[in-house]
Design an enzyme around this catalytic site. Structure first.
Site, PDB file in Angstrom:
ATOM      1  N   ASP A 263       0.825  -1.206   0.000  1.00 32.75           N
ATOM      2  CA  ASP A 263       0.000   0.000   0.000  1.00 32.75           C
ATOM      3  C   ASP A 263       0.864   1.262   0.000  1.00 32.75           C
ATOM      4  O   ASP A 263       1.836   1.358   0.742  1.00 32.75           O
ATOM      5  CB  ASP A 263      -0.869  -0.017   1.271  1.00 32.75           C
TER       6      ASP A 263
ATOM      7  N   GLU B 180       1.448  -0.668  -5.010  1.00 30.30           N
ATOM      8  CA  GLU B 180       0.491   0.401  -5.291  1.00 30.30           C
ATOM      9  C   GLU B 180       1.325   1.672  -5.337  1.00 30.30           C
ATOM     10  O   GLU B 180       1.748   2.185  -4.311  1.00 30.30           O
ATOM     11  CB  GLU B 180      -0.580   0.527  -4.204  1.00 30.30           C
TER      12      GLU B 180
HETATM   13  C1  GLC Z   1      -4.198   3.164  -0.528  1.00 29.77           C
HETATM   14  C2  GLC Z   1      -5.472   2.391  -0.334  1.00 29.77           C
HETATM   15  C3  GLC Z   1      -6.527   3.324   0.170  1.00 29.77           C
HETATM   16  C4  GLC Z   1      -6.068   3.900   1.486  1.00 29.77           C
HETATM   17  C5  GLC Z   1      -4.692   4.542   1.369  1.00 29.77           C
HETATM   18  C6  GLC Z   1      -4.083   4.789   2.715  1.00 29.77           C
HETATM   19  O1  GLC Z   1      -4.308   4.126  -1.511  1.00 29.77           O
HETATM   20  O2  GLC Z   1      -5.836   1.755  -1.516  1.00 29.77           O
HETATM   21  O3  GLC Z   1      -7.764   2.706   0.313  1.00 29.77           O
HETATM   22  O4  GLC Z   1      -6.988   4.862   1.920  1.00 29.77           O
HETATM   23  O5  GLC Z   1      -3.784   3.728   0.681  1.00 29.77           O
HETATM   24  O6  GLC Z   1      -3.685   3.594   3.313  1.00 29.77           O
END
Ligand code: GLC
Length: 536
Positions: free
Chosen positions: A197, A258
């Site tokens: 993440d 991500e």
């Molecule tokens: C990522 C997740 C999202 C979350 C953020 C903070 O973007 O996909 O849902 O709010 O990280 O952890």
């Protein structure tokens, strides 16, 4: 890969919240859909200030979802069905309720406990001004001031997201060592990989200098270059360390980033052969429904990833984005930020038609694809949820100006004509209310309809398995009229996407394998995709 958002997937115990036993029971549905694996969004103990991305114990399971035994059962049975399992790891921040943060608050300025986070004194005469100008992704300042043990306002801590999500200090060896153990904990339990993440957030520029955001104070990471709290080069040493750790395991273990960064080229740095294995393609996901834009992003992606030897991924949506049938029916079909297009009306029939065509384009491209639960049912964004049920921190932090992401997190409709549509047993009320119109969009209803979105996804995924050419590494573009994408896959297969305003003739030397709309004769109408094979 299929993204499971566990709170909204399936509820086995009738409390209105999805859980791991509900997921376990429905795994055969996913195997039948034809996906190769699942990515499970956070299942950890959490106060749920950000839908579980505010973790208070990285080695446990939220009681709402079940137990570690339930998690083991999901992994075991998924494997029996031939499905891989990837779980989310949230390394940039903890919950403010995490024991580390509570200890940091108690221990006071200068302590090793505070050293795990980014605590700083404020500026101004009495420290009343935040240490720098960094903003939060969810709106407002990226700093929150704490009250010290003596009851007075004291230091500030930095948070890239909600104030309930203090950022960890990844320059601190204790944090690195703790996460080594966390990663091993899950790999030892047999998960096949981790989705990392907010990967570009982990490293911060030394000295935490002010950012130069330009005029628009939005968290526009797709555009940020040289930002001191995003995509800072030091981040890569963390991922090298993890790669070495993962490579020491038997079998294939993957890390998926991500990483919303400013270009495919910047993204490729995360995917060097000694770093993470693959990454979500946000450039692609956020692109407008436009042939030129889509072709450019496909070419840029493939060109940027080739030198590092990483596979591309293609994705239309996730638990953070507007659902495709809604987005593609709006005037604004691109989305630089999750608030873009919010409040615009959407032509549902047009959006659904385009989402079908977009799904077939995504599944024809070389590399991996990610499907977010409910996408295969063509669920629309629920944009009229009553304010009282909205839970996304974005809603609160924007003073109600931005509704946020709850509209794509409404529990799945499985069966029956009335809410909760088989989501919960015994007719319990789901944590977010489902629209009554979803009676037509249940798995049961769509399974009985050969023209449904579900039937399209099942057919497309089956063909992707059966027709080897659709999985080839190569893609060869053909010359095509304006607004049309036309490319060969593996020699004999071909994908044609019509985003022009008028019908186009299909090549008579080819026959249609699958089309996103029923075809009349040899013409492909606008906002439609066809997969073709050369006639024998
Ligand atoms: C990522 C997740 C999202 C979350 C953020 C903070 O973007 O996909 O849902 O709010 O990280 O952890």
């Amino acid at each position: 890969m299929y993204e499971v958002y566990p709170r909204s997937f399936a509820d086995s115990d009738g409390d209105g919240d999805g859980d791991l036993e509900g997921l376990r029971q429905r795994l055969p549905y996913l195997a039948e859909l034809g996906v190769d694996g699942i990515w499970i969004a956070p299942w950890y103990p959490s106060p749920m200030a950000d839908g579980g991305y505010d973790v208070s114990d990285f080695c446990g399971i939220h009681p709402m979802f079940g137990t570690l035994d339930d998690a083991d059962a999901v992994v075991r049975e998924a494997h029996q069905l031939g499905l891989k399992v990837i779980i989310d790891i949230v390394p940039n921040h903890t919950s403010d309720q995490h024991p580390w943060f509570q200890a940091a608050l108690a221990a006071g300025p200068g302590s090793p406990e505070r050293g795990r986070y980014l605590f700083r004194d404020g500026r101004g005469e009495s420290g009343e001004v935040p240490p720098n100008n960094w903003i939060s992704c969810f709106g407002g300042h990226g700093w929150t001031r704490v009250v010290e043990g003596d009851g007075r306002p004291g230091q500030w801590y930095q948070h890239s997201f909600a104030s309930e999500q203090p950022d960890l200090n990844w320059a601190n060896e204790a944090v690195l060592a703790a996460f080594d153990d966390i990663i091993r904990f899950w790999l030892d339990r047999g998960v096949d990989g981790l989705r990392v993440d907010a990967a570009p957030a982990l490293a911060k520029a030394a000295g935490l200098p002010d950012a130069d955001y330009g005029g628009d104070l939005r968290f526009l990471t797709l555009e940020w270059i040289g930002n001191p709290h995003w995509d800072v080069d030091d981040v890569h040493s963390i991922f090298r360390r993890w790669r070495a750790l993962g490579d020491a395991y038997e079998g294939d273990r993957v890390f998926v980033a991500e990483a919303v960064v400013s270009s495919a080229e910047r993204l490729s740095h995360y995917l060097r052969s000694d770093e993470l294995h693959s990454a979500f393609n946000f450039q692609y996901m956020k692109s407008a429904w436009d042939a030129g834009v889509l072709r450019d992003v496909v070419e840029e992606t493939l060109a940027a990833l080739a030198p590092v030897g990483a596979p591309a991924t293609w994705v239309l949506t996730s638990h953070d984005e507007v659902r495709p049938v809604t987005r593609y029916g709006r005037r604004t079909t691109s989305s630089a930020h999750f608030a873009d297009g919010e409040g615009e009306t959407s032509d549902r029939a047009l959006g659904t038609r385009r989402a079908r065509a977009a799904a077939m384009l995504m599944l024809a491209l070389p590399g991996g694809a990610y499907i977010y639960q409910g996408e295969e049912l063509g669920l629309p964004q629920v944009d009229d949820l009553p304010a009282i049920v909205l839970q996304d921190p974005v809603f609160k932090r924007s003073g109600g100006a931005v509704r946020g992401r709850d509209g794509c997190r409404v529990p799945l409709p499985w069966s029956g004509a009335q809410t909760p549509f088989g989501f919960s047993p015994g007719g319990a009320r789901p944590w977010l209310p489902q629209p009554v119109e979803w009676a037509e969009l249940t798995v049961e209803a769509e399974s009985a309809d050969p023209d449904s979105m579900l039937a399209l996804y099942r057919n497309a995924l089956r063909l992707r398995h059966d027709v080897g050419e659709l999985r080839a590494d190569e893609i060869a573009w053909r010359e095509a009229p304006d607004g049309v994408l036309d490319f060969d896959r593996g020699g004999g297969a071909r994908c044609v996407v019509n985003i022009s305003g008028s019908a186009i003739e299909l090549d008579p030397e080819y026959t249609v394998l699958l089309s996103s709309v029923p075809l009349e004769g040899e013409a492909l109408p606008p906002d439609a995709t066809a997969w073709l094979v050369r006639r024998a």
